[in-house]
Design a protein around this motif. Structure first.
Motif, PDB file in Angstrom:
ATOM      1  N   PRO A 116      48.130  24.225  28.382  1.00 30.91           N
ATOM      2  CA  PRO A 116      46.948  25.023  28.750  1.00 30.91           C
ATOM      3  C   PRO A 116      46.941  25.460  30.205  1.00 30.91           C
ATOM      4  N   ALA A 117      47.606  24.692  31.080  1.00 28.79           N
ATOM      5  CA  ALA A 117      47.625  25.078  32.492  1.00 28.79           C
ATOM      6  C   ALA A 117      48.379  26.370  32.714  1.00 28.79           C
ATOM      7  N   ASP A 118      49.357  26.731  31.822  1.00 29.69           N
ATOM      8  CA  ASP A 118      50.116  27.960  31.968  1.00 29.69           C
ATOM      9  C   ASP A 118      49.263  29.194  31.719  1.00 29.69           C
ATOM     10  N   GLU A 119      48.149  29.022  30.991  1.00 24.67           N
ATOM     11  CA  GLU A 119      47.294  30.157  30.681  1.00 24.67           C
ATOM     12  C   GLU A 119      46.256  30.417  31.768  1.00 24.67           C
ATOM     13  N   SER A 120      46.056  29.491  32.661  1.00 24.15           N
ATOM     14  CA  SER A 120      45.001  29.628  33.662  1.00 24.15           C
ATOM     15  C   SER A 120      45.191  30.805  34.593  1.00 24.15           C
ATOM     16  N   PRO A 121      46.430  31.165  35.050  1.00 26.09           N
ATOM     17  CA  PRO A 121      46.569  32.326  35.925  1.00 26.09           C
ATOM     18  C   PRO A 121      46.090  33.603  35.283  1.00 26.09           C
ATOM     19  N   ILE A 122      46.287  33.722  33.943  1.00 24.57           N
ATOM     20  CA  ILE A 122      45.841  34.934  33.253  1.00 24.57           C
ATOM     21  C   ILE A 122      44.334  35.037  33.292  1.00 24.57           C
ATOM     22  N   VAL A 123      43.661  33.899  33.067  1.00 26.66           N
ATOM     23  CA  VAL A 123      42.196  33.906  33.094  1.00 26.66           C
ATOM     24  C   VAL A 123      41.694  34.263  34.489  1.00 26.66           C
ATOM     25  N   VAL A 124      42.322  33.685  35.489  1.00 26.14           N
ATOM     26  CA  VAL A 124      41.921  33.978  36.865  1.00 26.14           C
ATOM     27  C   VAL A 124      42.177  35.440  37.204  1.00 26.14           C
ATOM     28  N   HIS A 125      43.299  35.996  36.726  1.00 20.22           N
ATOM     29  CA  HIS A 125      43.651  37.394  37.025  1.00 20.22           C
ATOM     30  C   HIS A 125      42.594  38.348  36.470  1.00 20.22           C
ATOM     31  N   PHE A 126      42.256  38.174  35.209  1.00 19.07           N
ATOM     32  CA  PHE A 126      41.269  39.066  34.617  1.00 19.07           C
ATOM     33  C   PHE A 126      39.897  38.856  35.238  1.00 19.07           C
ATOM     34  N   GLY A 127      39.594  37.609  35.588  1.00 16.69           N
ATOM     35  CA  GLY A 127      38.315  37.357  36.227  1.00 16.69           C
ATOM     36  C   GLY A 127      38.222  38.014  37.583  1.00 16.69           C
ATOM     37  N   ALA A 128      39.342  37.990  38.338  1.00 20.93           N
ATOM     38  CA  ALA A 128      39.352  38.632  39.655  1.00 20.93           C
ATOM     39  C   ALA A 128      39.214  40.134  39.524  1.00 20.93           C
ATOM     40  N   ALA A 129      39.908  40.727  38.532  1.00 18.88           N
ATOM     41  CA  ALA A 129      39.813  42.175  38.330  1.00 18.88           C
ATOM     42  C   ALA A 129      38.392  42.575  37.963  1.00 18.88           C
ATOM     43  N   SER A 130      37.771  41.778  37.101  1.00 14.70           N
ATOM     44  CA  SER A 130      36.391  42.078  36.705  1.00 14.70           C
ATOM     45  C   SER A 130      35.443  41.931  37.884  1.00 14.70           C
ATOM     46  N   SER A 131      35.694  40.909  38.721  1.00 13.90           N
ATOM     47  CA  SER A 131      34.843  40.703  39.885  1.00 13.90           C
ATOM     48  C   SER A 131      34.957  41.857  40.870  1.00 13.90           C
ATOM     49  N   LYS A 132      36.180  42.353  41.085  1.00 15.92           N
ATOM     50  CA  LYS A 132      36.366  43.494  41.982  1.00 15.92           C
ATOM     51  C   LYS A 132      35.676  44.732  41.442  1.00 15.92           C
ATOM     52  N   ARG A 133      35.796  44.941  40.136  1.00 16.05           N
ATOM     53  CA  ARG A 133      35.161  46.112  39.535  1.00 16.05           C
ATOM     54  C   ARG A 133      33.647  46.038  39.661  1.00 16.05           C
ATOM     55  N   ASP A 134      33.080  44.877  39.382  1.00 13.18           N
ATOM     56  CA  ASP A 134      31.627  44.713  39.486  1.00 13.18           C
ATOM     57  C   ASP A 134      31.146  44.881  40.925  1.00 13.18           C
ATOM     58  N   ALA A 135      31.928  44.361  41.876  1.00 14.28           N
ATOM     59  CA  ALA A 135      31.549  44.492  43.286  1.00 14.28           C
ATOM     60  C   ALA A 135      31.618  45.954  43.731  1.00 14.28           C
ATOM     61  N   THR A 136      32.602  46.692  43.214  1.00 17.27           N
ATOM     62  CA  THR A 136      32.726  48.110  43.565  1.00 17.27           C
ATOM     63  C   THR A 136      31.579  48.917  42.975  1.00 17.27           C
ATOM     64  N   ILE A 137      31.233  48.633  41.727  1.00 10.23           N
ATOM     65  CA  ILE A 137      30.099  49.323  41.108  1.00 10.23           C
ATOM     66  C   ILE A 137      28.815  49.049  41.883  1.00 10.23           C
ATOM     67  N   LYS A 138      28.645  47.793  42.317  1.00  5.88           N
ATOM     68  CA  LYS A 138      27.454  47.444  43.100  1.00  5.88           C
ATOM     69  C   LYS A 138      27.445  48.178  44.440  1.00  5.88           C
ATOM     70  N   ASP A 139      28.620  48.314  45.058  1.00  6.23           N
ATOM     71  CA  ASP A 139      28.715  49.032  46.324  1.00  6.23           C
ATOM     72  C   ASP A 139      28.299  50.490  46.142  1.00  6.23           C
ATOM     73  N   VAL A 140      28.770  51.118  45.068  1.00  7.64           N
ATOM     74  CA  VAL A 140      28.459  52.525  44.818  1.00  7.64           C
ATOM     75  C   VAL A 140      26.973  52.706  44.535  1.00  7.64           C
TER      76      VAL A 140
END
Length: 294
Positions: A18-42
């Motif tokens: 299960p530890a091998d899957e954690s980077p994928i979860v973090v990657h998508f979470g970071a992408a979603s966080s950046k997108r949400d932060a950008t939408i909030k900025d706009v």
């Protein structure tokens, strides 16, 4: 003993899987966080319209502080330029002065707005370094501030068209209403163009002079001082593939009492949709780095 050792090793491997899957979860979470932060900025930048209007207006007042005529110096220069160049180039291009002067004036007014906004967007973030490093203000707000500032400065040049309307009242008709959608499409396109240029010029500090030189070249190939019909058919691609031609015609044609070319609105809408998508993706990836580039 060997069997037990194998089973123990296999169990340890299963626990690690299960530890091998954690980077994928973090990657998508970071992408979603950046997108949400950008939408909030706009959205925050659009919601706080009173702030970028106030800052843009303050920029105009500071630029022309202690000046007698203020931005009308630019208007006087524009009127002299249109009168002299219009008379000379009307003879060179074998054009009627009465129709060529308004055409040239409209082209110069819109082109100055385009180049002024694009050139100043190169320093939109670096010029607001103090505010950006303090935080608390949407970064897109500085782009909107730059566009509004140039809109106010170049709006004074419309007085040149007013003089031409007094000289030729036939230019005023119902097509003037088309200024509203044309100007709206121009401003929408300016937002994403200025945002991309602002980000790239903040990251690469040698880009602003390059952009200035490119705009000078574009001035001579864009139908500002010449009519598209004067070009031979084999060279018509020069303006047909030039997005600045459609930006200019969307505003200049209504000022001359004409409807813009048929492709103007579809091209600008497609241009705005594709450019806004690219600008959003770039802004989402670099928004958190802009403060460190300053």
């Amino acid at each position: 003993m060997t069997t037990g050792l194998v089973e123990h090793t296999s169990a340890q491997q299963q626990l690690r899987e299960p530890a091998d899957e954690s980077p994928i979860v973090v990657h998508f979470g970071a992408a979603s966080s950046k997108r949400d932060a950008t939408i909030k900025d706009v959205t925050d930048a659009l919601r706080r319209w009173h702030l970028w209007i106030s800052l843009g207006w303050l920029d105009v007042k500071q630029r022309y502080r202690r000046a007698v005529l203020g931005p009308f110096w630019i208007t006087i220069s524009m009127a002299i330029l249109v009168l002299t160049l219009g008379t000379v180039y009307a003879g060179l291009f074998k054009q009627d002065v009465h129709s060529f002067l308004p055409y040239l004036a409209g082209g110069f007014i819109v082109w100055n707005f385009c180049t002024g906004t694009i050139n100043e967007s190169a320093t939109a973030f670096s010029g607001a370094e103090g505010l950006i490093k303090q935080g608390g203000i949407p970064q897109l707000l500085h782009i909107l501030r730059t566009i509004f500032r140039n809109f106010i400065i170049n709006a004074h040049n419309v007085s040149v068209m007013v003089l031409l309307y007094i000289w030729q009242p036939s230019l005023l008709n119902w097509h003037l209403v088309l200024l509203i959608p044309g100007l709206a499409l121009m401003l929408i396109n300016f937002v994403w163009i200025s945002l991309i240029i602002g980000i790239l010029c903040t990251r690469f500090r040698d880009l602003p002079p390059i952009i200035g030189n490119l705009l000078q070249i574009l001035f001579f190939v864009t139908p500002v001082m010449y009519r598209p019909g004067t070009l031979p058919p084999r060279l018509s691609f020069i303006y047909q593939l030039n997005p600045f031609y459609y930006l200019i015609e969307a505003v200049r044609a209504p000022m001359l009492g004409q409807a813009p070319p048929a492709l103007t609105y579809p091209v600008l809408v497609l241009f705005a949709a594709a450019g806004s998508y690219l600008a959003f993706r770039l802004f989402a990836r670099t928004r958190h780095r802009i403060a460190y580039w300053l």
